[in-house]
Scaffold this motif. Structure first.
Motif, short mmCIF file in Angstrom:
data_model
loop_
_atom_site.label_atom_id
_atom_site.label_comp_id
_atom_site.label_asym_id
_atom_site.label_seq_id
_atom_site.Cartn_x
_atom_site.Cartn_y
_atom_site.Cartn_z
N ALA A 16 0.76 -1.18 -0.05
CA ALA A 16 -0.08 -0.08 0.09
C ALA A 16 0.87 1.11 -0.18
CB ALA A 16 -0.97 0.04 1.26
N GLU A 17 1.99 1.42 0.54
CA GLU A 17 2.82 2.34 0.72
C GLU A 17 3.86 2.55 -0.57
OE1 GLU A 17 5.12 1.84 4.41
OE2 GLU A 17 3.22 2.93 5.19
N PRO A 18 3.77 3.93 -0.87
CA PRO A 18 4.75 4.10 -2.13
C PRO A 18 5.95 3.78 -1.61
CG PRO A 18 3.92 6.32 -0.95
CD PRO A 18 3.18 4.84 -0.29
N PHE A 19 6.81 3.79 -2.91
CA PHE A 19 8.05 3.16 -2.74
C PHE A 19 9.04 4.01 -2.13
CE2 PHE A 19 7.68 0.97 -7.39
CZ PHE A 19 7.39 -0.08 -6.66
N TYR A 20 8.98 5.45 -2.36
CA TYR A 20 9.74 6.22 -1.38
C TYR A 20 9.67 6.16 0.00
CZ TYR A 20 6.36 9.30 0.51
OH TYR A 20 5.29 10.00 1.39
N ARG A 21 8.42 5.71 0.46
CA ARG A 21 8.24 5.48 1.72
C ARG A 21 8.78 4.28 2.52
NH1 ARG A 21 5.98 8.12 6.62
NH2 ARG A 21 6.59 6.34 7.83
N GLN A 22 8.62 3.04 1.41
CA GLN A 22 9.35 1.90 1.61
C GLN A 22 10.95 2.18 2.19
OE1 GLN A 22 8.24 -1.47 -0.56
NE2 GLN A 22 6.31 -0.57 -1.48
N ILE A 23 11.56 2.70 1.26
CA ILE A 23 12.83 2.93 1.43
C ILE A 23 13.09 3.82 2.44
CG2 ILE A 23 14.72 4.24 0.46
CD1 ILE A 23 13.37 3.81 -2.51
N TYR A 24 12.30 4.84 2.71
CA TYR A 24 12.39 5.55 4.12
C TYR A 24 12.26 4.56 5.16
CZ TYR A 24 10.69 8.47 7.92
OH TYR A 24 10.65 9.10 9.11
N ASP A 25 11.25 3.77 5.38
CA ASP A 25 10.89 2.92 6.36
C ASP A 25 12.42 1.96 6.73
OD1 ASP A 25 8.83 4.04 7.29
OD2 ASP A 25 7.59 2.47 5.92
N ARG A 26 12.84 1.33 5.37
CA ARG A 26 13.86 0.38 5.75
C ARG A 26 15.14 1.30 6.35
NH1 ARG A 26 14.38 -3.66 0.71
NH2 ARG A 26 12.23 -4.09 0.66
N PHE A 27 15.50 2.37 5.73
CA PHE A 27 16.86 3.01 6.38
C PHE A 27 16.21 3.49 8.16
CE2 PHE A 27 17.99 3.72 2.25
CZ PHE A 27 19.37 3.54 2.43
N ARG A 28 15.10 3.63 8.41
CA ARG A 28 14.67 4.22 9.66
C ARG A 28 14.88 2.98 10.58
NH1 ARG A 28 10.78 5.44 12.71
NH2 ARG A 28 9.40 4.32 11.52
N SER A 29 14.33 1.79 10.03
CA SER A 29 14.68 0.50 10.94
C SER A 29 16.22 0.27 11.14
CB SER A 29 13.54 -0.59 10.65
OG SER A 29 13.31 -0.51 9.27
N ALA A 30 16.79 0.38 9.91
CA ALA A 30 18.33 -0.18 9.89
C ALA A 30 19.02 0.88 11.21
CB ALA A 30 18.78 0.05 8.74
N ILE A 31 18.64 2.03 11.20
CA ILE A 31 19.16 2.90 12.19
C ILE A 31 18.60 2.52 13.59
CG2 ILE A 31 19.48 5.30 12.79
CD1 ILE A 31 19.29 6.17 9.72
N ALA A 32 17.55 2.20 13.79
CA ALA A 32 16.93 1.86 14.94
C ALA A 32 17.35 0.75 15.42
CB ALA A 32 15.40 1.98 14.80
N ASN A 33 17.40 -0.26 14.45
CA ASN A 33 18.16 -1.69 14.93
C ASN A 33 19.64 -1.74 15.06
OD1 ASN A 33 15.64 -2.47 14.65
ND2 ASN A 33 15.97 -3.28 12.61
N GLY A 34 20.49 -0.54 14.92
CA GLY A 34 21.76 -0.49 15.13
C GLY A 34 22.74 -1.07 13.75
N LEU A 35 21.83 -1.25 12.93
CA LEU A 35 22.77 -2.19 11.64
C LEU A 35 23.29 -0.70 10.98
CD1 LEU A 35 19.62 -4.32 10.67
CD2 LEU A 35 21.73 -4.96 11.96
N LEU A 36 22.52 0.37 10.98
CA LEU A 36 23.49 1.39 10.47
C LEU A 36 23.58 2.16 11.53
CD1 LEU A 36 21.48 2.46 7.29
CD2 LEU A 36 23.95 1.91 7.31
N LYS A 37 24.98 2.54 11.84
CA LYS A 37 25.53 3.34 13.03
C LYS A 37 25.88 4.74 12.63
CE LYS A 37 27.08 -0.58 15.83
NZ LYS A 37 26.19 -1.33 15.12
N PRO A 38 25.72 5.70 13.66
CA PRO A 38 25.88 7.02 13.13
C PRO A 38 27.47 7.27 12.58
CG PRO A 38 25.13 6.97 15.43
CD PRO A 38 25.28 5.55 15.06
N GLY A 39 27.53 8.05 11.59
CA GLY A 39 28.76 8.01 10.92
C GLY A 39 28.94 7.14 9.65
#
Lengths: 473, 473
Positions: free
Chosen positions: A17-40
């Motif tokens: 249901a979500e547009p692509f831009y939103r899916q990408i946004y969500d993925r990055f956000r959860s990667a950061i929240a889960n610590g998979l992507l770290k500051p820097g």
């Protein structure tokens, strides 16, 4: 793990249901929240991700803009784009951008680059930055002790006087400085009115279609909105009288109805004033871009016809100067001044002295009047160029409403196309648009795009954008 | 006709309920309203009127400051003082300054010269104007398109992050940028909290004595304030539990109780947190000048002890920078971020980009921390000098509370003197003061003056002011 610098991103779900831009946004956000992507950590460039996912570049850029606006990522020029240093994982958990409501997105979405067609913006390239910076520097250098203390909660007196003079000359409104209250924007203006004049449970006529935040704000303040339909002559006052004759107030945009851009006809203006006088009702005139009429002189404000002191006039500097200023104003009837002063003393923190002082100098030294004249001419040209460019490419699919003013075009969709669906696709391509359907209560079958034209400078540019839309129709 | 340039003014009425400055203010206002004084007319100099009426110069200056602040008159240097050109008689009819409520006066009274002892002001002479103007000029010169559009309604991300870092280091508060919401001042902060978390009819503990606007604002938003007494250890939490155990929230100033400057003791802090956790209540920590403690290190904020997410922390830049900025902030518990984002999207216009950008640069480039350090030292000196100066002159009549911090002195009146009456006389002499009685609900017999000391730089200066008070006691 589905997003890191070195691993590939799994394909997006085209059936979601979500547009692509939103899916990408969500993925990055959860990667950061889960610590998979770290500051820097560096994230893939928009170009690389575009290639990898086989999506339009605009989709990625929209997602990155949203992530940057919310502070998750930072562009570092040559060094690429990185996860914001110092960001803690909780941030990403807590602060989710709004989901599918376009209007909510517009209110806190602050892209690093402005999207084409973005609503509510004046021509940013035409803003007189040098004059502005010069006045600002002067205000800061000459700061006196009286400029450092709490500014009056009603607004700087000089600014109120300058606004009163401007309204007299350009909008036909006869008011004194003491009737002018400086606010931080339309929402603040409406909230102040509600505190001063409304009670919980009061019913308020609103235009349908109409600016969605009005309804939201009244709802949260425990008022009941009564949507009144709009036709080519503006709000159908007789319908309001049928639906809720004893309503407490009516919120209208008589200059250019928002979003249809029609003017409220003189008979309807008189009918509305008559209703207000008999019913002791209030008329809130939202004159958000009354300056911008291109085919004839701007109409005088409804407030100029107000003999009974029933009209509250709301103006703003967002459209004629810059939204970033957060400066707007409210003119109240003479008899209500005391009431609004009392409410302001309790509720209002006041606007910063500096921005008020700069705008005061800008008006009193003549820059404001010149700027409006220049913009009126420029917007007439840009409106024509944008309409011609879009029409030449999209004429099979759309029809552009003829409008005498405003800052956006209305593209009626031919056939039975859904404006909401097209808008979602446009967002995915990095193009801003709003769907008329999202501005309506109930369904009318009307399907149209609302596109701002003030930042599109040539017909050629509009054609290029039109071709991008054409692929999505 | 009782006020014109050439005729003599009739004597004032010493038995009237209104102080002299107010009687003079009223006379000029009605002379303008009646057309007896016309725009451009010269009015008598303060010196001449002082002589004519046989009053203190300060009385006339207070009246003239009020008239000037409201735009009725303008000082023109050598040319004298005139009625504001372009002023219409209606202005004077409509906009009457508030009558006898000091607090209401303080909120919109904006004198051309700052009155001695004026509350709520930092040391204006010590503000780093040059650095400030330099940062401001830089922000304006480097303005990008993204600085021109609507700023995020939550506040600039950079500013929120800078505030979060500052709070961590200096107040012991562990929060992320997404928990920080930028507002235009304490009233705005409190209003946002009420919109997000309170319902009409909710009961809220407030401190007694306490900052009067809190009660006013809660009242206008249909909450019921429950005054809870304060002793040497701050709010007596057990009294709150007796009076309204099921209250929705408590508004407290744990750092320096406003106005008594005592700290909320650790057992009471824990009792308050315990009550909030059990009762699902909210604690609103108003840390309006928590930076300023002189005899030991500033205490960590109550928020730093908040394990259950019940504390909302309200801070402001008015006291550490300037009130004219209109910048404050709110830190909400992690679990409430979404709720506050939703409410902000509906209600908040956002603060101007420019002031936010300047403050962000000021903090991140280290000026903020340096400024606080300097002010802490300066205020300790000025507090001591002012207390010594006033005590040396007034010791028979007053006793100054020993306080560990804050920006004002509390002068307890010996005997059965009325603080309100003395404050009215001081206003007549052009001296600012607030009466403790005006900060209380009900009567306690406590009678004291609240006097700001941050703008008094020497003991000698304080003695001179003390001698002016001495004549009025």
């Amino acid at each position: 793990m589905n997003v890191t610098r070195n691993s590939r991103m799994s394909p997006l779900d085209p059936t979601a249901a979500e547009p692509f831009y939103r899916q990408i946004y969500d993925r990055f956000r959860s990667a950061i929240a889960n610590g998979l992507l770290k500051p820097g950590d560096r994230i893939p460039s928009a170009r690389a991700l575009t290639k990898e996912l086989g999506l339009a570049r605009g989709t990625i850029e929209t997602a990155y803009s949203l992530l940057a606006a919310e502070g998750y990522i930072q562009a570092r020029g040559q060094a690429g784009t990185i996860v914001t240093p110092g960001l803690t994982p909780q941030i990403a958990k807590a602060s989710a951008a709004p989901r599918t409501e376009r209007v909510a997105v517009a209110s806190d979405f602050r892209p690093d680059s402005i999207l084409p067609f973005q609503m509510g913006l004046p021509a940013l390239d035409a803003f007189p930055r040098k004059i502005w910076a010069r006045l600002g520097a002067r205000c800061m250098r000459s700061m006196q002790p009286s400029d450092m203390v709490h500014p009056s909660v009603f607004g700087l007196y000089g600014l109120r006087a300058a606004i009163a003079t401007y309204l007299q000359v350009s909008r036909g409104i006869d008011c004194s400085a003491s009737q002018v209250f400086v606010t931080s924007g339309y929402r603040h203006t409406l909230e102040l009115i509600a505190h001063a004049l409304f009670k919980p449970g009061d019913r308020v006529w609103i235009e349908n279609p109409g600016y969605p935040p009005t309804r939201d704000l009244l709802g949260l303040m425990h008022m009941t909105s009564v949507p009144v339909p709009v036709d080519a002559d503006g709000m159908i006052v007789s319908e309001g009288l049928k639906l809720a004759p004893r309503a407490r107030a009516a919120v209208v945009t008589p200059g250019h109805q928002s979003p249809l851009c029609v003017s409220l006809s003189l008979p309807r203006r008189l009918a509305l004033l008559d209703w207000a006088a008999r019913n002791q009702g209030w008329i809130i005139e939202d004159d958000y871009d009354g300056e911008y009429r291109y085919v004839s002189r701007p109409l005088p404000a409804l407030k100029s016809l107000d003999r009974d002191g029933r009209v509250l006039y709301a103006g703003t500097f967002s459209k004629v100067l810059l939204p970033a200023l957060r400066l707007a104003y409210l003119v109240v009837p003479q008899e209500q001044v005391q009431r609004f002063e009392d409410v302001s003393r309790t509720f209002v923190g006041g606007s910063p002295q500096l921005t008020q002082a700069i705008v005061t100098a800008f008006i009193t030294e003549g820059h404001f009047a010149r700027h409006i004249q220049r913009m009126r001419k420029l917007y007439a040209e840009r409106r024509e160029a944008t309409a011609a460019g879009l029409e030449s490419v999209l004429h099979k699919h759309i029809r552009i409403d003829p409008q005498p003013g405003g800052m956006h075009l209305i593209l009626r969709l031919k056939g039975r196309r859904s404006d909401r669906r097209l808008v979602a696709r446009m967002w995915d391509e990095g193009l801003y648009a709003e769907a008329l359907t999202d501005w309506m209560v109930g369904s009318s079958g009307a399907s149209a795009l609302l596109l701002n034209f003030t930042n599109i400078s040539t017909q050629r540019g509009a054609e290029t954008l039109g071709n991008r839309i054409l692929k999505l129709v």
